[in-house]
Enzyme design. Sequence first.
Site, mmCIF file in Angstrom:
data_model
loop_
_atom_site.group_PDB
_atom_site.id
_atom_site.type_symbol
_atom_site.label_atom_id
_atom_site.label_comp_id
_atom_site.label_asym_id
_atom_site.label_seq_id
_atom_site.Cartn_x
_atom_site.Cartn_y
_atom_site.Cartn_z
ATOM 1 N N ASP A 19 4.547 78.240 66.766
ATOM 2 C CA ASP A 19 5.196 79.537 66.581
ATOM 3 C C ASP A 19 6.323 79.459 65.556
ATOM 4 O OD1 ASP A 19 3.507 80.339 68.566
ATOM 5 O OD2 ASP A 19 4.993 80.270 70.151
ATOM 6 N N GLU A 281 -1.825 76.837 65.565
ATOM 7 C CA GLU A 281 -2.030 77.823 64.502
ATOM 8 C C GLU A 281 -1.538 77.366 63.139
ATOM 9 O OE1 GLU A 281 -0.759 82.460 63.572
ATOM 10 O OE2 GLU A 281 -1.345 81.852 65.582
#
Length: 386
Positions: A19, A281
Amino acid sequence: MTKVLRWDIFCTVIDNFGDVGVSWRLARQLVREHRQMVRLWIDDLDCFKLMAPAVNPELPCQVIQEVQICRWSGNQNDADAFAAVEPAQVIIEAFACTLPENYVISLSRMARQPVWIDLEYLSAESWVAHYHALPSPHPRSALIKTCYFPGFVAGTGGLLREKDLQGKRLAFDQRVELDFLRHQGIFERKPNQIRISLFCYESAPIESLIEVLSHSAYPVLLIVPSGRVAEKIAFLLGSVCDGERFVVESGTLTIQIIPFLEQDNYDRLLWSCDINFARGEDSFARAQWAGKPFIWNIYPQSDGAHWNKLEAFLDLYVESMPVSTAKTVIELWRAWNGGIPLDSATWVNFLDLQKSLAQHNESWIAQLLQRQDLTSGLVQFVENQL
């Protein structure tokens, strides 16, 4: 000419690095390429410091690479912390973190409504394009929040990609690579050695991978950032990893633990390796831009929803591969995520495809380059709203 606006990006660290990695890349690109004024709110500066070494976790606010970094608790009910904070003109609520209630109240009192964006997680699922850029009215005020979805196909927000990224990658020749490795203290390649970077969650079948690589027909250098996974690997091999640099050997496998790299050097590591294991991610997207064969360890969810995301990406990624190649890639990715056993046959089959996968990845990159990058898309979207 792009109008200079003030941006607030809010991020809470959930899975360690992913994140905050995306938020930090976004903040830096907004400043460097679009000359925006960015304030990045983060709840875990100790974690952030690993990828941005200049950060001082003791300071409540500081400026790093022209981005103002501010610490916050991550708690929406942090009653006093945001009472005197003037909101920005653009607000990015990253990955479903919840804005402080006092901050939202201040937003509702602004003379001109700000652009409030909920930056969602990256997914290749088909529904993403249908929900990208849809408005979401606030339940208790006139504020409107927009759901913004990164993605791989038309109709989504695209991926983070700096303007000079591919130019830097293509200029990363053997001489530059050698200088990088020496500067980072990474071992130079032995004859016929395969160099692999490993960034994964503790839930990955690490023990099986170490067993397979230890009996490889080729010598392997496995490069692992310091942290819990590195400690687990050392423990499995009967050692104790008591620092940021550590070396342990098992059969034909050499494992080198190195300090966590800041983002630009992580890109260089990916370019230097033959195969890259990525996770979550941020590193997942960077592994794609690196063009080397890669394996994704997706963030596991208790309800099993991550399997849909994994399969959705695989459907896109292997679509133009020969059937046998696609089968090998799918088997290894499923094994690495715990769906089926990881054995030597699965690994060897993947290893034999290094050259063809590298060629496929160049085509994949060319396909991704047809989409606008995420940051430029956000800037354009905001200008249209204002």
